[in-house]
Write a protein that holds these residues in place. Sequence first.
Motif, PDB file in Angstrom:
ATOM      1  N   ASP A  20       0.865  -1.169   0.000  1.00  0.00           N
ATOM      2  CA  ASP A  20       0.000   0.000   0.000  1.00  0.00           C
ATOM      3  C   ASP A  20       0.907   1.225   0.000  1.00  0.00           C
ATOM      4  O   ASP A  20       2.062   1.148   0.421  1.00  0.00           O
ATOM      5  N   THR A  21       0.394   2.362  -0.463  1.00  0.00           N
ATOM      6  CA  THR A  21       1.181   3.599  -0.459  1.00  0.00           C
ATOM      7  C   THR A  21       0.367   4.711   0.185  1.00  0.00           C
ATOM      8  O   THR A  21      -0.857   4.727   0.088  1.00  0.00           O
ATOM      9  N   TYR A  22       1.066   5.589   0.865  1.00  0.00           N
ATOM     10  CA  TYR A  22       0.435   6.799   1.390  1.00  0.00           C
ATOM     11  C   TYR A  22       1.489   7.897   1.481  1.00  0.00           C
ATOM     12  O   TYR A  22       2.691   7.612   1.528  1.00  0.00           O
ATOM     13  N   SER A  23       1.033   9.137   1.476  1.00  0.00           N
ATOM     14  CA  SER A  23       1.948  10.272   1.582  1.00  0.00           C
ATOM     15  C   SER A  23       1.980  10.765   3.011  1.00  0.00           C
ATOM     16  O   SER A  23       0.985  10.685   3.740  1.00  0.00           O
ATOM     17  N   THR A  24       3.130  11.284   3.407  1.00  0.00           N
ATOM     18  CA  THR A  24       3.306  11.786   4.762  1.00  0.00           C
ATOM     19  C   THR A  24       4.143  13.062   4.723  1.00  0.00           C
ATOM     20  O   THR A  24       4.877  13.288   3.762  1.00  0.00           O
ATOM     21  N   GLY A  25       3.992  13.898   5.751  1.00  0.00           N
ATOM     22  CA  GLY A  25       4.760  15.134   5.826  1.00  0.00           C
ATOM     23  C   GLY A  25       4.007  16.300   5.220  1.00  0.00           C
ATOM     24  O   GLY A  25       2.921  16.144   4.671  1.00  0.00           O
ATOM     25  N   ASP A  26       4.607  17.475   5.349  1.00  0.00           N
ATOM     26  CA  ASP A  26       4.004  18.708   4.842  1.00  0.00           C
ATOM     27  C   ASP A  26       4.819  19.216   3.665  1.00  0.00           C
ATOM     28  O   ASP A  26       6.041  19.062   3.623  1.00  0.00           O
ATOM     29  N   GLU A  27       4.110  19.861   2.698  1.00  0.00           N
ATOM     30  CA  GLU A  27       4.799  20.454   1.550  1.00  0.00           C
ATOM     31  C   GLU A  27       5.832  21.438   2.064  1.00  0.00           C
ATOM     32  O   GLU A  27       5.580  22.111   3.050  1.00  0.00           O
ATOM     33  N   PRO A  28       6.969  21.569   1.475  1.00  0.00           N
ATOM     34  CA  PRO A  28       7.423  20.841   0.286  1.00  0.00           C
ATOM     35  C   PRO A  28       8.189  19.568   0.636  1.00  0.00           C
ATOM     36  O   PRO A  28       8.938  19.047  -0.183  1.00  0.00           O
ATOM     37  N   HIS A  29       7.988  19.071   1.847  1.00  0.00           N
ATOM     38  CA  HIS A  29       8.756  17.911   2.308  1.00  0.00           C
ATOM     39  C   HIS A  29       7.922  16.630   2.348  1.00  0.00           C
ATOM     40  O   HIS A  29       8.234  15.712   3.102  1.00  0.00           O
ATOM     41  N   ARG A  30       6.854  16.570   1.551  1.00  0.00           N
ATOM     42  CA  ARG A  30       6.021  15.366   1.532  1.00  0.00           C
ATOM     43  C   ARG A  30       6.747  14.248   0.808  1.00  0.00           C
ATOM     44  O   ARG A  30       7.509  14.476  -0.121  1.00  0.00           O
ATOM     45  N   VAL A  39       6.423   9.721  -0.119  1.00  0.00           N
ATOM     46  CA  VAL A  39       5.575   8.532  -0.193  1.00  0.00           C
ATOM     47  C   VAL A  39       6.180   7.445   0.684  1.00  0.00           C
ATOM     48  O   VAL A  39       7.393   7.237   0.693  1.00  0.00           O
ATOM     49  N   VAL A  40       5.314   6.757   1.413  1.00  0.00           N
ATOM     50  CA  VAL A  40       5.710   5.580   2.175  1.00  0.00           C
ATOM     51  C   VAL A  40       5.079   4.376   1.492  1.00  0.00           C
ATOM     52  O   VAL A  40       3.882   4.383   1.185  1.00  0.00           O
ATOM     53  N   VAL A  41       5.902   3.367   1.235  1.00  0.00           N
ATOM     54  CA  VAL A  41       5.419   2.106   0.679  1.00  0.00           C
ATOM     55  C   VAL A  41       5.382   1.140   1.850  1.00  0.00           C
ATOM     56  O   VAL A  41       6.405   0.944   2.527  1.00  0.00           O
ATOM     57  N   ALA A  42       4.211   0.581   2.128  1.00  0.00           N
ATOM     58  CA  ALA A  42       4.019  -0.259   3.318  1.00  0.00           C
ATOM     59  C   ALA A  42       3.467  -1.624   2.909  1.00  0.00           C
ATOM     60  O   ALA A  42       2.790  -1.744   1.892  1.00  0.00           O
ATOM     61  N   PRO A  43       3.761  -2.634   3.743  1.00  0.00           N
ATOM     62  CA  PRO A  43       3.166  -3.948   3.460  1.00  0.00           C
ATOM     63  C   PRO A  43       1.665  -3.864   3.668  1.00  0.00           C
ATOM     64  O   PRO A  43       1.182  -3.190   4.582  1.00  0.00           O
ATOM     65  N   LEU A  44       0.917  -4.535   2.798  1.00  0.00           N
ATOM     66  CA  LEU A  44      -0.533  -4.562   2.936  1.00  0.00           C
ATOM     67  C   LEU A  44      -0.878  -5.680   3.911  1.00  0.00           C
ATOM     68  O   LEU A  44      -0.522  -6.836   3.699  1.00  0.00           O
ATOM     69  N   ILE A  45      -1.508  -5.304   4.989  1.00  0.00           N
ATOM     70  CA  ILE A  45      -1.845  -6.271   6.027  1.00  0.00           C
ATOM     71  C   ILE A  45      -3.199  -6.860   5.712  1.00  0.00           C
ATOM     72  O   ILE A  45      -4.204  -6.154   5.617  1.00  0.00           O
ATOM     73  N   SER A  46      -3.224  -8.170   5.481  1.00  0.00           N
ATOM     74  CA  SER A  46      -4.488  -8.826   5.168  1.00  0.00           C
ATOM     75  C   SER A  46      -5.116  -9.327   6.450  1.00  0.00           C
ATOM     76  O   SER A  46      -4.432  -9.730   7.390  1.00  0.00           O
ATOM     77  N   GLU A  47      -6.404  -9.305   6.468  1.00  0.00           N
ATOM     78  CA  GLU A  47      -7.163  -9.733   7.658  1.00  0.00           C
ATOM     79  C   GLU A  47      -7.077 -11.228   7.838  1.00  0.00           C
ATOM     80  O   GLU A  47      -7.275 -11.999   6.978  1.00  0.00           O
TER      81      GLU A  47
END
Length: 159
Positions: free
Chosen positions: A139-149, A151-159
């Motif tokens: 999974d991917t999500y963005s973190t931080g504030d502009e202009p220092h944002r 992307v974090v690539v994370a393992p997808l946790i399945s139920e």
Amino acid sequence: MEASAWPEDPAERIKEIVERVLDQLELEGVVEITEDEDVITASVEGDEDYGLLIGRRGQTIDALQLLCFQAAFQGKRDRKRVVLDAAGYRGRREELISERADRAADKVVTTGNEVELDEMTARERRIVHERLKERTEVDTYSTGDEPHRRVVVAPLISE
């Protein structure tokens, strides 16, 4: 500059701005404009080293692209996206970011740990998200504030 000398057509305005910037930077180049329903693209082609125009990590060309957008559509309601490229920089950058995204995803799958990528522009982060959305194990999500944002690539946790 006289107001009458300023082109009315947004694509012509963009071409005018880019040509003037090239002149000021003492760079030779041909500015090709292509336009469709959604985007006006200005491509600078020539034998010069366009590093000065592109800037560190594309900061200069991104700023000029924003300036072109604002000037092209000043006082106009109908707007299009503006893309400015020099010597194929955008395509090379997209390829590099896609490769980094793939390597990060592979590392996440192998180690099970998150991988935080370098700071990126919104456009570059979108490339990563799009590139990895089909990968069901991450999974991917963005973190931080502009202009220092970033992307974090994370393992997808399945139920």
